[in-house]
Scaffold this motif. Structure first.
Motif, mmCIF file in Angstrom:
data_model
loop_
_atom_site.group_PDB
_atom_site.id
_atom_site.type_symbol
_atom_site.label_atom_id
_atom_site.label_comp_id
_atom_site.label_asym_id
_atom_site.label_seq_id
_atom_site.Cartn_x
_atom_site.Cartn_y
_atom_site.Cartn_z
ATOM 1 N N PHE A 240 50.208 38.173 36.429
ATOM 2 C CA PHE A 240 49.131 39.286 36.719
ATOM 3 C C PHE A 240 47.852 38.821 36.822
ATOM 4 O O PHE A 240 47.445 37.413 35.845
ATOM 5 C CB PHE A 240 48.635 40.448 35.855
ATOM 6 C CG PHE A 240 49.777 41.521 36.301
ATOM 7 C CD1 PHE A 240 49.300 42.224 36.920
ATOM 8 C CD2 PHE A 240 51.197 41.439 35.042
ATOM 9 C CE1 PHE A 240 50.576 43.507 37.270
ATOM 10 C CE2 PHE A 240 52.103 42.854 35.376
ATOM 11 C CZ PHE A 240 51.873 43.826 36.561
ATOM 12 N N ASP A 241 46.775 38.687 37.714
ATOM 13 C CA ASP A 241 46.047 38.268 37.663
ATOM 14 C C ASP A 241 44.945 39.886 37.274
ATOM 15 O O ASP A 241 44.976 40.462 37.966
ATOM 16 C CB ASP A 241 45.195 37.737 39.233
ATOM 17 C CG ASP A 241 45.370 36.211 39.036
ATOM 18 O OD1 ASP A 241 45.805 35.668 37.844
ATOM 19 O OD2 ASP A 241 44.732 35.927 39.991
ATOM 20 N N PHE A 242 44.258 40.307 35.796
ATOM 21 C CA PHE A 242 43.901 41.310 35.818
ATOM 22 C C PHE A 242 41.812 41.766 36.510
ATOM 23 O O PHE A 242 41.717 40.886 35.984
ATOM 24 C CB PHE A 242 44.107 41.900 34.484
ATOM 25 C CG PHE A 242 45.088 42.556 34.565
ATOM 26 C CD1 PHE A 242 45.279 43.442 34.401
ATOM 27 C CD2 PHE A 242 46.270 41.336 33.279
ATOM 28 C CE1 PHE A 242 47.183 44.086 34.231
ATOM 29 C CE2 PHE A 242 47.676 41.993 33.249
ATOM 30 C CZ PHE A 242 48.032 43.149 33.782
ATOM 31 N N ASN A 243 41.989 42.668 36.927
ATOM 32 C CA ASN A 243 40.336 43.135 37.234
ATOM 33 C C ASN A 243 40.296 44.973 37.873
ATOM 34 O O ASN A 243 41.398 44.682 38.022
ATOM 35 C CB ASN A 243 39.745 41.697 38.307
ATOM 36 C CG ASN A 243 40.490 42.117 39.360
ATOM 37 O OD1 ASN A 243 40.744 43.077 40.292
ATOM 38 N ND2 ASN A 243 40.879 40.683 39.939
ATOM 39 N N SER A 244 39.642 44.925 38.289
ATOM 40 C CA SER A 244 39.374 46.319 38.262
ATOM 41 C C SER A 244 38.505 45.863 40.090
ATOM 42 O O SER A 244 37.345 45.315 40.160
ATOM 43 C CB SER A 244 38.670 47.210 37.577
ATOM 44 O OG SER A 244 37.833 47.192 37.005
ATOM 45 N N ARG A 245 38.464 47.001 40.173
ATOM 46 C CA ARG A 245 37.802 47.158 42.044
ATOM 47 C C ARG A 245 37.637 48.868 42.400
ATOM 48 O O ARG A 245 38.092 49.731 42.278
ATOM 49 C CB ARG A 245 38.156 46.786 43.205
ATOM 50 C CG ARG A 245 40.026 46.771 43.353
ATOM 51 C CD ARG A 245 40.431 48.315 43.708
ATOM 52 N NE ARG A 245 39.656 48.279 45.522
ATOM 53 C CZ ARG A 245 40.785 47.808 46.010
ATOM 54 N NH1 ARG A 245 42.032 48.411 46.163
ATOM 55 N NH2 ARG A 245 41.001 47.840 47.898
#
Lengths: 387, 387, 387, 387
Positions: A240-245
């Protein structure tokens, strides 16, 4: 609902890899704002990353980005990291900033540019060997801006060839992790735009190739947890590459935009066997702290993942399965929501204390004086960024 | 369908303003690629823009961006432009690149920063007076990245106050044109995110305030031609920023992504009285030529607008109205599509020839040797870009 | 650009399958409007469909939807169709309208419901044998409305099992065509939401399983022509369901919403070997004529596909490849746009005349009196719809 | 953070209006599933709605939909409601299900159809007078499916005229609440597609006209809480239609898809003075319980609103303002998130008990036997739905 005690040991398995570039400056095409205390060197980035681990116990690994983190002696860099309590992890290749890559890298119409892109990845494998890293992560900025600009189908073949050559150079314990992205920086077509494309290439490559799911790299409305469940089922979820948008690939702090979505993703991870040391699924952050302070931003991020993992682990699997089998839509939903709405913060504070960690990592970091110190010390030089 | 002859004079009314910044480099947060021949000065930008007009007859005005185009003597710059066959037009203020503007400009929580942003706009009005420009275009990067970061409602009030002070400084023949944008660079909320917000502020300001519609600044799926029709009806459509997009604010060449959408937009412009010298609606381009050559990119853009305007003018209004009145869905749609599918290129080539313009502007420019010359001449110096 | 003469024979290869249900009433959840002349029986639907072929020469096959088109004697229905100049084609199974299917069909948590869904598909294979059809098309409404409602991963396994049993019953010359859809009628997760999922299941099933791409079944902004190119490359593009949309799955007339997108899709079809009798790619329509007349709506649709196919065939492949190889972004785009902007309608009218077809099929149909006749004749009875 | 005690009284102000149609069947264009116990009459709908209020104390008002809820004697219906412990509330007009409305109602090209639509709304005002209701809610299905189908600008004028005539008939204490919707059932353009359009019409109409914000009626990614803040600032937010969505207008249970979004919306409501009896902002539900049981679905919905309102009220305004003023992005976000992550369920259970309500309304209802009783009693007849 499952009790917090019952999940306590599972929480201890959690490892989140932080990206070296999160500690440098980032921004938008309009402006990259500088910030006091920003690292000038990869060593300073690692020192900052080590603070995240020191205060949370969650982030023992630091991912590198080449050439941003290029050094002469990677073994020495690994030693430096270990001295600071962390280790170097995934190596991210970068084939999108040389002028040669204007029209793509592995899918470029020019064979000389493709050769250069392949060589760069082979060099990254050399670095992996030097630092004992297992994962080569490939994200390609390849694509086109205008219909007709290049041959979409031919680009896939070029891409497949390039990946095959890189794959062939992997060591026995290496993995190639292929990331997909909906759009940007290409604005008409992207060569690896969706999980299906990444999956098809990984299947063609072999067992050491797996998919990297960046949570910000999907079309609006995409059900990401479905993709998680599907890739786990197919045995191809590597990382996973976690982040949010809220909009596009905003790269905000993971969990900041839609905490419930993060919960659903982590629930499917747990459900599908993607959680824990032996799962083969790496948890990484890939974020941009454009306007907020970077180290606290990273601490907030790993805590968000931890808090939401706790909630996901709290879901009572038996109760849920029973409600699902009975076709009781509201009851099944309630089981899930019950875990989501549980405030795990006090329990987690206790859990940390019992393991010798600060009960409240964010407050502890802010009180530590580290931020003030680097702001005072790091004067002059070129602040690290995406170049 | 209307004949080409019948629209010939109306085509001659078309004026498209080109942005000085289109001739400099642009890119994404990942990379801004350089390109041979790129202007180093505002004078070189104007010289390039003048070529677009020379070969198409469509682009007699060049918009400025302050401070990117800041010079000591604006009157001299205007003379320079006139000597090259064009005039300086809209002045675009820029309040998003100073470090002070990290958390916003007119909506910033800090009154000192708001003051600075207002003063910048007042300075732009001074420039307008120096060059005889009528339009101050304000696009604000203001917004927040995280829920709670700032008070959405309070920011509206600060914004209203700042705009009012700027508005008060306008001359009698000046206009304030307020642009809205869905998102970017702010990723949670934007202070002027939609036409409704821009409209409400313009109404509060007065008659000299109108809305700027950038065709790339909407949520996915938004019916832009509806907004055109609505703003024309409400008397508040002041200007277009033309470009096109497949995803977010891609800033591709106008008409490149969805030519039919451009046709529908121009049809509503014509239908609603927004076309022509006295309409009060300015046609501007706002694009990024990240990978394609810039002058041909601009020529292609103004030609796309012209070709699609021709198709929009060809719609037989009487036939269409009759089909609409009869409720014949397919017949009414057919009237519109008939104009869209008409290939106007040969007629336009003749039209140009008859007016002393090259029949095929793109070919004529490519054959002119100008591109080769600037690539040879413009060596060294700093290529212009967004800074 | 390629000349029209050079593509004349290739145009003659075009076969578009029309759906029986397009001739019945359809609508939204808010209202299904009736319309004069709507068929009451499957025979009347076929008679209407035959008119589309009679006037265009493009639509020799009619797809069935079971149970909407259930009859006692399918061999007799085939004879009826042949007498009217067409043949029955793809059989579409329907497992979404029985009360049992409220929580899904092949993925339902209840094994009895899954059994029922499998049996329905096996029955459809029987019908295929009776009428000599080769394609079983499966679109599943399966999914959930609320997080937690059912186990996403378990549903995939149930789905895989059900499909395998249906696949095993296929005859040697049969195909299973698996359609995916982004959302609706399920609003949280859909069991086959994207091409990747359909592809993974088809690969697991075997060579006789291929993907059906419905042009309206994607997330906003999805580059559909990329999926076309990818599936052709992977050998798994079995069929198209053509229609168009501005928002969700609007099921508007193909080409009505974004003609340039249709052009790009057809260009990739031609480019990737998906066009023509031996390509293995079926062209079908799947549309809703909610407010427009249905037979003219279908004629407009097949003409739109034909006109855009002509434009796609006109693209000069050599010129395009040369521009692409040289990295000339604008020139490559221009080659494609040149074909798109070419008005092929007059050439197509001549082409039709030379083949004994009406030069202008729409006008010829409207003048034929057929519509007036069915409106007069078909009084009473229950108009066909989605039930 | 604010304490629960401090917000206890404010929670008592909450009034949520439930829609009569939520208790009937609903579905998608593919299928409307029946369900045991569904009301056959408006009286049975009201009886069910009364149960929601009985168990939660939150829902004392029931909105009507005309003609779905048409009766001969509305005064008697009001008495019936009062006997069951609730009152009739907002009257919703319906101008989208008669065959005449195929091409629109107030914006229809045919003046006779427009007249009919106006008369229907006038009749609704008569009903308001009979039952003592103050709000006429107008949602229009008006729009077009194909470009060119009708004149977008002319439709706005027709709409304005029709609304003006209806507005003129309002009583002194009446309001006209104009709802907007992004799309559906129209698929090309919608006549009231966004808040800006509704706002512009309401301003033109006068003080008694306000906007209704349906949380499911926006383009993907739209920041709804911004619109809330903007409309409150402009004094034109009249009502909410609460529900939730992952994709289009899914009409799922409010808070089910994105609980954090609901929190942010309610925070802006509180912040902007839109909460409480004197605010002039009506809270209504507008949902579809396609597959879940309807009464528990409504109970879950009002509880979701209550729980999230509690969290919104818990935000420490002073602490938040201080963090915002200081420009501390992470600290400000933390203040908001702290309230969101607080588990208010136990406090709310106590709060209910102290007010004579069941501590756990959902469990209490399920234990009450009401659902079993109506399932046993309501056999035969036509189940209520959207017709």
């Amino acid at each position: 609902m499952t009790t917090f005690d019952a999940i306590s040991d599972r929480l201890a398995e959690q490892v989140i890899e932080v990206p070296s570039w999160a500690y440098g400056n980032s921004g938008t095409r309009f402006k990259v704002f500088g910030s006091a205390g920003t690292p000038r060197t990869v060593q300073e980035k690692i020192a900052d990353a080590a603070k995240v681990h020191e205060f949370t116990g969650l982030a023992p690994k630091v991912a590198l980005h080449i050439p941003w983190d290029q050094v002469e002696d990677f073994a020495a860099l690994q030693s430096f990291a270990v001295e600071h309590g962390v280790r170097l992890g995934t190596v991210n290749s970068n084939t999108f900033q040389d002028d040669d890559f204007k029209l793509g890298s592995l899918a470029n119409p020019d064979p000389a540019v493709r050769r250069k892109a392949i060589e760069h990845n082979l060099m990254c494998i050399d670095i992996m060997n030097e630092i004992g890293s297992t994962d080569l992560k490939i994200w390609l900025a390849d694509g086109t801006n205008y219909p007709g600009q290049d041959d979409i189908a031919a680009r896939q073949e070029r891409l497949a060839e390039g990946l095959a050559e890189i794959y062939a150079a992997l060591g026995d314990d290496h993995r190639l992790v292929l990331e997909y992205k909906f759009f940007e920086p290409a604005f008409y077509h992207t060569d690896v735009p969706d999980w299906g494309t990444s999956y098809a290439h990984c299947v063609a490559l072999g067992d050491k190739a797996t998919v990297c799911l960046d949570t910000g790299h999907h079309a609006p409305g995409t059900n990401i947890e479905f993709i998680v469940a599907q890739l786990l089922r197919l045995g191809k979820l590597g990382a996973f590459d976690f982040n949010s948008r809220f909009y596009a690939d905003d790269d905000l702090i993971v969990g900041a935009a839609d905490p419930f979505q993060l919960f659903r993703i982590l629930y499917e991870v747990v459900r599908g066997g993607g959680y824990g040391a032996d799962s083969g699924v790496a948890f990484m952050l890939d974020q941009c702290h454009n306007i907020e302070k970077k180290i606290p931003g990273q601490i907030r991020s790993v805590l968000n993942v931890q808090e939401m993992t706790a909630r996901a682990l709290l879901v009572d699997a038996d109760e849920l399965a029973a409600a699902q089998r009975s076709g009781d839509v509201l009851a099944a939903n309630d089981v899930l929501m019950d875990a989501f709405y549980t405030d795990v913060r006090a329990d987690l504070a206790d859990w940390r204390s019992s393991r010798g960690l600060p009960a409240e990592p964010m407050k502890a970091f802010l009180a530590s004086g580290y931020q003030e110190q680097i702001e005072a010390d790091r004067v002059g030089g070129n602040q690290a960024g995406w170049n």
